[in-house]
Design a protein around this motif. Structure first.
Motif, PDB file in Angstrom:
ATOM      1  N   ALA A 173     -29.407  76.629 -93.520  1.00 37.30           N
ATOM      2  CA  ALA A 173     -29.622  77.452 -94.708  1.00 37.30           C
ATOM      3  C   ALA A 173     -30.783  76.910 -95.551  1.00 37.30           C
ATOM      4  O   ALA A 173     -31.608  77.670 -96.068  1.00 37.30           O
ATOM      5  CB  ALA A 173     -28.340  77.504 -95.537  1.00 37.30           C
ATOM      6  N   SER A 174     -30.867  75.593 -95.685  1.00 38.14           N
ATOM      7  CA  SER A 174     -31.951  74.996 -96.469  1.00 38.14           C
ATOM      8  C   SER A 174     -33.300  75.239 -95.805  1.00 38.14           C
ATOM      9  O   SER A 174     -34.294  75.535 -96.477  1.00 38.14           O
ATOM     10  CB  SER A 174     -31.705  73.495 -96.641  1.00 38.14           C
ATOM     11  OG  SER A 174     -32.764  72.885 -97.327  1.00 38.14           O
ATOM     12  N   THR A 175     -33.364  75.122 -94.480  1.00 37.58           N
ATOM     13  CA  THR A 175     -34.615  75.367 -93.759  1.00 37.58           C
ATOM     14  C   THR A 175     -35.047  76.819 -93.902  1.00 37.58           C
ATOM     15  O   THR A 175     -36.234  77.125 -94.080  1.00 37.58           O
ATOM     16  CB  THR A 175     -34.441  75.013 -92.278  1.00 37.58           C
ATOM     17  OG1 THR A 175     -34.061  73.635 -92.176  1.00 37.58           O
ATOM     18  CG2 THR A 175     -35.729  75.245 -91.501  1.00 37.58           C
ATOM     19  N   ARG A 176     -34.072  77.714 -93.878  1.00 39.29           N
ATOM     20  CA  ARG A 176     -34.381  79.132 -94.016  1.00 39.29           C
ATOM     21  C   ARG A 176     -34.960  79.416 -95.414  1.00 39.29           C
ATOM     22  O   ARG A 176     -35.861  80.242 -95.564  1.00 39.29           O
ATOM     23  CB  ARG A 176     -33.105  79.945 -93.768  1.00 39.29           C
ATOM     24  CG  ARG A 176     -33.329  81.447 -93.677  1.00 39.29           C
ATOM     25  CD  ARG A 176     -32.015  82.170 -93.400  1.00 39.29           C
ATOM     26  NE  ARG A 176     -31.480  81.852 -92.082  1.00 39.29           N
ATOM     27  CZ  ARG A 176     -30.255  81.414 -91.851  1.00 39.29           C
ATOM     28  NH1 ARG A 176     -29.430  81.226 -92.859  1.00 39.29           N
ATOM     29  NH2 ARG A 176     -29.854  81.164 -90.625  1.00 39.29           N
ATOM     30  N   ARG A 177     -34.450  78.706 -96.449  1.00 40.98           N
ATOM     31  CA  ARG A 177     -34.943  78.916 -97.815  1.00 40.98           C
ATOM     32  C   ARG A 177     -36.327  78.325 -98.030  1.00 40.98           C
ATOM     33  O   ARG A 177     -37.187  78.934 -98.656  1.00 40.98           O
ATOM     34  CB  ARG A 177     -33.970  78.286 -98.830  1.00 40.98           C
ATOM     35  CG  ARG A 177     -32.731  79.092 -99.095  1.00 40.98           C
ATOM     36  CD  ARG A 177     -32.033  78.606-100.368  1.00 40.98           C
ATOM     37  NE  ARG A 177     -31.841  77.169-100.391  1.00 40.98           N
ATOM     38  CZ  ARG A 177     -30.775  76.539 -99.896  1.00 40.98           C
ATOM     39  NH1 ARG A 177     -29.798  77.252 -99.339  1.00 40.98           N
ATOM     40  NH2 ARG A 177     -30.678  75.241 -99.969  1.00 40.98           N
ATOM     41  N   HIS A 178     -36.563  77.113 -97.533  1.00 43.28           N
ATOM     42  CA  HIS A 178     -37.786  76.391 -97.867  1.00 43.28           C
ATOM     43  C   HIS A 178     -38.914  76.582 -96.860  1.00 43.28           C
ATOM     44  O   HIS A 178     -40.049  76.155 -97.108  1.00 43.28           O
ATOM     45  CB  HIS A 178     -37.497  74.892 -98.007  1.00 43.28           C
ATOM     46  CG  HIS A 178     -36.533  74.573 -99.113  1.00 43.28           C
ATOM     47  ND1 HIS A 178     -35.210  74.237 -98.881  1.00 43.28           N
ATOM     48  CD2 HIS A 178     -36.693  74.581-100.465  1.00 43.28           C
ATOM     49  CE1 HIS A 178     -34.605  74.009-100.041  1.00 43.28           C
ATOM     50  NE2 HIS A 178     -35.478  74.224-101.019  1.00 43.28           N
ATOM     51  N   GLY A 179     -38.609  77.141 -95.674  1.00 47.88           N
ATOM     52  CA  GLY A 179     -39.674  77.426 -94.718  1.00 47.88           C
ATOM     53  C   GLY A 179     -40.180  76.204 -93.966  1.00 47.88           C
ATOM     54  O   GLY A 179     -41.283  76.231 -93.421  1.00 47.88           O
ATOM     55  N   ASP A 180     -39.405  75.130 -93.918  1.00 46.26           N
ATOM     56  CA  ASP A 180     -39.835  73.962 -93.146  1.00 46.26           C
ATOM     57  C   ASP A 180     -39.166  74.010 -91.775  1.00 46.26           C
ATOM     58  O   ASP A 180     -38.710  75.081 -91.337  1.00 46.26           O
ATOM     59  CB  ASP A 180     -39.510  72.669 -93.901  1.00 46.26           C
ATOM     60  CG  ASP A 180     -38.090  72.666 -94.439  1.00 46.26           C
ATOM     61  OD1 ASP A 180     -37.268  73.462 -93.937  1.00 46.26           O
ATOM     62  OD2 ASP A 180     -37.786  71.879 -95.361  1.00 46.26           O
ATOM     63  N   VAL A 181     -39.085  72.873 -91.067  1.00 43.63           N
ATOM     64  CA  VAL A 181     -38.583  72.833 -89.683  1.00 43.63           C
ATOM     65  C   VAL A 181     -37.410  71.860 -89.604  1.00 43.63           C
ATOM     66  O   VAL A 181     -37.449  70.782 -90.221  1.00 43.63           O
ATOM     67  CB  VAL A 181     -39.698  72.402 -88.702  1.00 43.63           C
ATOM     68  CG1 VAL A 181     -39.155  72.247 -87.286  1.00 43.63           C
ATOM     69  CG2 VAL A 181     -40.825  73.427 -88.730  1.00 43.63           C
ATOM     70  N   LEU A 182     -36.381  72.248 -88.834  1.00 44.51           N
ATOM     71  CA  LEU A 182     -35.214  71.402 -88.582  1.00 44.51           C
ATOM     72  C   LEU A 182     -35.180  71.058 -87.098  1.00 44.51           C
ATOM     73  O   LEU A 182     -35.307  71.947 -86.246  1.00 44.51           O
ATOM     74  CB  LEU A 182     -33.932  72.142 -88.987  1.00 44.51           C
ATOM     75  CG  LEU A 182     -32.614  71.526 -88.494  1.00 44.51           C
ATOM     76  CD1 LEU A 182     -32.359  70.186 -89.184  1.00 44.51           C
ATOM     77  CD2 LEU A 182     -31.442  72.487 -88.759  1.00 44.51           C
ATOM     78  N   ALA A 183     -34.989  69.740 -86.808  1.00 44.09           N
ATOM     79  CA  ALA A 183     -34.837  69.297 -85.418  1.00 44.09           C
ATOM     80  C   ALA A 183     -33.406  68.837 -85.215  1.00 44.09           C
ATOM     81  O   ALA A 183     -32.889  68.042 -86.006  1.00 44.09           O
ATOM     82  CB  ALA A 183     -35.810  68.169 -85.101  1.00 44.09           C
ATOM     83  N   VAL A 184     -32.744  69.360 -84.158  1.00 45.31           N
ATOM     84  CA  VAL A 184     -31.381  68.959 -83.796  1.00 45.31           C
ATOM     85  C   VAL A 184     -31.484  68.156 -82.497  1.00 45.31           C
ATOM     86  O   VAL A 184     -31.979  68.656 -81.475  1.00 45.31           O
ATOM     87  CB  VAL A 184     -30.467  70.173 -83.617  1.00 45.31           C
ATOM     88  CG1 VAL A 184     -29.066  69.723 -83.225  1.00 45.31           C
ATOM     89  CG2 VAL A 184     -30.424  70.996 -84.898  1.00 45.31           C
ATOM     90  N   VAL A 185     -31.014  66.896 -82.563  1.00 44.65           N
ATOM     91  CA  VAL A 185     -31.148  65.972 -81.427  1.00 44.65           C
ATOM     92  C   VAL A 185     -29.761  65.686 -80.880  1.00 44.65           C
ATOM     93  O   VAL A 185     -28.894  65.158 -81.612  1.00 44.65           O
ATOM     94  CB  VAL A 185     -31.838  64.661 -81.860  1.00 44.65           C
ATOM     95  CG1 VAL A 185     -32.019  63.751 -80.644  1.00 44.65           C
ATOM     96  CG2 VAL A 185     -33.178  64.950 -82.519  1.00 44.65           C
ATOM     97  N   PHE A 186     -29.538  66.048 -79.577  1.00 46.95           N
ATOM     98  CA  PHE A 186     -28.284  65.703 -78.896  1.00 46.95           C
ATOM     99  C   PHE A 186     -28.546  64.442 -78.095  1.00 46.95           C
ATOM    100  O   PHE A 186     -29.467  64.387 -77.287  1.00 46.95           O
ATOM    101  CB  PHE A 186     -27.838  66.843 -77.977  1.00 46.95           C
ATOM    102  CG  PHE A 186     -26.381  66.840 -77.673  1.00 46.95           C
ATOM    103  CD1 PHE A 186     -25.532  67.750 -78.296  1.00 46.95           C
ATOM    104  CD2 PHE A 186     -25.826  65.928 -76.775  1.00 46.95           C
ATOM    105  CE1 PHE A 186     -24.170  67.747 -78.009  1.00 46.95           C
ATOM    106  CE2 PHE A 186     -24.482  65.923 -76.507  1.00 46.95           C
ATOM    107  CZ  PHE A 186     -23.637  66.831 -77.125  1.00 46.95           C
ATOM    108  N   LEU A 187     -27.729  63.413 -78.318  1.00 50.85           N
ATOM    109  CA  LEU A 187     -28.018  62.082 -77.762  1.00 50.85           C
ATOM    110  C   LEU A 187     -26.819  61.620 -76.948  1.00 50.85           C
ATOM    111  O   LEU A 187     -25.666  61.688 -77.418  1.00 50.85           O
ATOM    112  CB  LEU A 187     -28.311  61.111 -78.918  1.00 50.85           C
ATOM    113  CG  LEU A 187     -28.741  59.689 -78.618  1.00 50.85           C
ATOM    114  CD1 LEU A 187     -29.557  59.160 -79.798  1.00 50.85           C
ATOM    115  CD2 LEU A 187     -27.537  58.760 -78.434  1.00 50.85           C
ATOM    116  N   ASP A 188     -27.079  61.164 -75.708  1.00 52.63           N
ATOM    117  CA  ASP A 188     -26.028  60.618 -74.852  1.00 52.63           C
ATOM    118  C   ASP A 188     -26.528  59.293 -74.279  1.00 52.63           C
ATOM    119  O   ASP A 188     -27.684  59.180 -73.845  1.00 52.63           O
ATOM    120  CB  ASP A 188     -25.701  61.584 -73.711  1.00 52.63           C
ATOM    121  CG  ASP A 188     -24.495  61.119 -72.918  1.00 52.63           C
ATOM    122  OD1 ASP A 188     -23.358  61.401 -73.350  1.00 52.63           O
ATOM    123  OD2 ASP A 188     -24.710  60.438 -71.889  1.00 52.63           O
TER     124      ASP A 188
END
Length: 691
Positions: A534-549
């Motif tokens: 939601a914050s990324t959608r408001r501010h127009g920046d980029v979110l990275a989701v990292v799945f780590l094993d």
């Protein structure tokens, strides 16, 4: 006092007479000084004339007599001297003839003439005592040598001058000046007196006439009339302004007195005024009514009236408090005391007062005060004391407040729970001491509405303690009402529920955090992922989701046991937290699976540095139980936003797919989601880099 002053004003001297006298005196003084100056000048001139005349006569006689002395013609120079005396009216002329003296065998031959007071002249040839005495009366004398043709000293001529001429002329001058001074002084005094009277004193008399016409309180009835001269006009305006101000102040004072009487009547207060030195005391009607009397029944009234009605046990306390006030230790006197009612019972009064005037030695003179009937309050206090045992020993905090919210009393449990000493909070307002800023005005209105409607409110409330901390409590507020239904005071009970809050916090932590590593669990991760999207959608920046094993973690568990594996997970979790930003999140999903959220990126490549640090940190050896254990990690990354838009769950699955691609391609690497697990079509990644 004002009447006395007005009656004595006739004894004061007249300003007009005094001013006229001063003007005449000043003018006379000025002209007298002028007369003195003229007298001195005339005297100097006359004296100079006499001296000049004497010297001219000496010069003339010394030249004329010299030939006669050389020729021994005594008769000729005696005739010359007699002629000179008759012409010049000298006081005396004296000649010493040295030539004739040698003939006679003497130092000199003396010849002289002396004028007496009757104007007659007499000859003298010797300086007898009478002659010397007469010569000593001369005003001025001078002498000159008589020199012959061969510069030989022939004798000495001496002339004596009288002051008769000087006195006569000076008397004439003085008389003329005195007459002139008198005439001018009288003329100028009359003129100045007339001018002052017409221009000044007539106006002052008008002011005096206006101010003499007074009312009973000494205030002039009519304003001062206006005047044409500026100074007097200013004075007139000033006096009228002051009169208006005095009249307005008098009206205001009357109004204030009326208000004070109404206030005293409305508050049902008794008043007293006490002359401390004489014992004379004045009470109002209400003072007597409190004790069931009328003022007439209490006569003769004095300070003994109070002492006879007051309870003996209270008189000493009253005297001690009065003495402390007299010494300046107390700003005012206040004492609760009992008075014997006319019916025989005791009534409680609140006796208050203050000294208003002192003598030159600093002793009290006049003191004023009030009596208030507090019998009902004392009865209420007695009723409250019946519950004092419960109040003192209850484990819950109890606060008694007035209807206005002023704290009347607290119990020991209150002090123990909040840290406030009882004496610190008494008479303070509840809101000022205990209210927490976290509650809005609407909440307070809800509490008051419940008290008005139901007489009670109960709920959870965080109290502000003395050290600034907040105490969670279960609070109940009850309104205590009078028979007429008016709220007399409130009783507030609160129980400490800190232990319940701690248990609640522990349960909340268990529900949202991994018990082994302390990292957010899957539930809290879902909340933070939703918030990050939601914050990324408001501010127009980029979110990275990292799945780590982790790579090789199962072998560590199988080789060294689960305890070593758990210790390894804790160490690696600590490493990941240390290299991430404050806005980043690392969560444990379970086993050796972790998810890292990297919000607030300007573009996809911005996360490469962080990802590289994660790989390096996770692949470094870990020393556990004197042995080095080393694993690595496979990372899958997905980005948001995407086109078309996706939700948080899809974003997490994309990162999971990318992680499996990293596993399949050799582990210990990062792969970015491109959709190759289901289709050959590459998924567009707006931030750019793919492997």
């Amino acid at each position: 006092m004002m009447k006395q002053v007005a009656a004595n004003t006739s004894d004061y001297p007249s300003l007009l007479g005094r001013t006229t006298f001063l003007v005449v005196a000043v003018i006379a003084g000025v002209f007298l000084l002028h007369a003195v100056y003229v007298y001195g000048t005339a005297r100097a001139e006359i004296t100079a004339g006499i001296e000049q005349d004497v010297h001219e006569t000496l010069e003339r006689l010394s030249r004329s007599i010299a030939p006669f002395i050389e020729a021994y013609s005594v008769h000729e120079y005696e005739s010359l001297i007699a002629t000179e005396m008759a012409l010049k009216q000298h006081f005396a002329v004296e000649l010493e003839d040295y030539e004739m003296g040698r003939i006679l065998g003497q130092p000199y031959y003396l010849y002289g003439q002396l004028r007496h007071q009757n104007g007659q002249y007499s000859l003298f040839q010797e300086r007898t005592p009478p002659v010397q005495h007469e010569l000593a009366q001369a005003f001025y004398q001078a002498s000159a040598p008589i020199v012959g043709g061969n510069e030989e000293l022939l004798g000495t001529i001496r002339i004596y001058a009288s002051d008769d001429l000087l006195v006569a002329k000076l008397e004439r001058v003085v008389l003329e000046e005195l007459l002139t001074v008198l005439a001018l002084a009288l003329t100028l005094s009359a003129l100045l007196g007339t001018v002052l009277h017409r221009s000044v004193f007539r106006s002052i008399v008008a002011i005096d006439d206006a101010l003499r016409n007074k009312d009973a309180e000494g205030i002039p009835l009519q304003p001062v009339p206006p005047f044409q001269y500026r100074e007097l006009a200013v004075l007139s305006d000033g006096i009228n302004t002051m009169l208006d101000s005095i009249k307005a102040s008098r009206e205001q004072l009357k109004l204030e007195r009326s208000r004070l009487e109404n206030i005293i009547s409305g508050t049902r207060s008794g008043t007293w005024a006490w002359n401390v030195q004489t014992g004379e005391t004045v009470y109002n009607k209400r003072w007597a009514e409190i004790a069931g009397y009328t003022l007439d029944e209490l006569k003769p009234i004095s300070i003994d009236t109070w002492m006879n009605l007051a309870h003996p046990d209270d008189l000493q306390r009253s005297a001690d408090l009065l003495e402390r006030h007299f010494r300046g230790e107390l700003a005012y006197y206040e004492c609760e005391a009992r008075m014997r009612h006319k019916d025989g019972h005791w009534v409680w009064v609140l006796d208050r007062g203050q000294v208003q005037s002192w003598d030159d030695q600093g002793q009290p003179l006049l003191m004023y005060g009030t009596h208030q009937d507090i019998t009902e309050r004392k009865r209420a206090e007695a009723s409250l004391s019946m519950a004092a045992g419960v109040f003192r020993h209850a484990r819950e905090g109890i606060v008694l407040t007035s209807a206005q919210g002023r704290i009347l009393d607290v119990n020991a449990a209150f002090s123990a729970l909040t840290g406030y000493a009882r004496e610190h909070v008494l008479e303070q307002y509840y809101e000022d001491i205990l209210a927490s800023d976290q509650y809005s005005r609407d909440f307070r209105h809800q509490v008051l509405a419940s008290l008005d409607a139901k007489g009670v409110w109960s709920g959870e409330y965080w109290l502000r303690c003395q050290n600034g901390s907040l105490l969670p409590s279960l609070m109940t507020i009850a309104a205590v009402r009078s028979r007429e239904g008016e709220v007399e005071h409130y009783v507030t009970l609160f129980a400490d529920i800190s232990h319940l809050k701690q248990t609640e916090e522990q349960l909340r932590h268990i529900a949202h955090y991994d018990p082994l590593t302390g990292l957010p669990n899957r539930l809290l991760l879902g909340e933070r992922l939703q918030h990050a999207v939601a914050s990324t959608r408001r501010h127009g920046d980029v979110l990275a989701v990292v799945f780590l094993d982790l790579d090789g973690f199962k072998a560590v568990n199988d080789t060294y046991g689960h305890a070593t594996g758990d210790e390894l997970l804790v160490t690696l979790a600590r490493r990941m937290k240390s290299i991430l930003r404050e806005c980043d999140t690392v969560a444990r999903l379970g086993g050796d699976e972790f998810v890292v959220l990297l919000p607030e990126l300007s573009s996809g490549p911005d996360c490469k540095i962080i990802l590289s640090r994660l790989l390096s940190a996770l692949s470094e050896p870990v020393e556990l139980l004197d042995r080095n254990v080393q694993v690595s990690a496979s990372l899958g990354v997905s980005f948001y936003p995407q086109v078309p838009d996706i939700d948080a769950e899809v974003l997490l699955r994309q990162a999971d797919i990318a992680m499996y691609q990293a596993k399949q391609r050799g582990k210990n690497q990062v792969r970015f989601f491109n959709g190759l697990d289901h289709t050959d079509d590459a998924m567009a990644v707006p931030t750019g880099d793919q492997e």
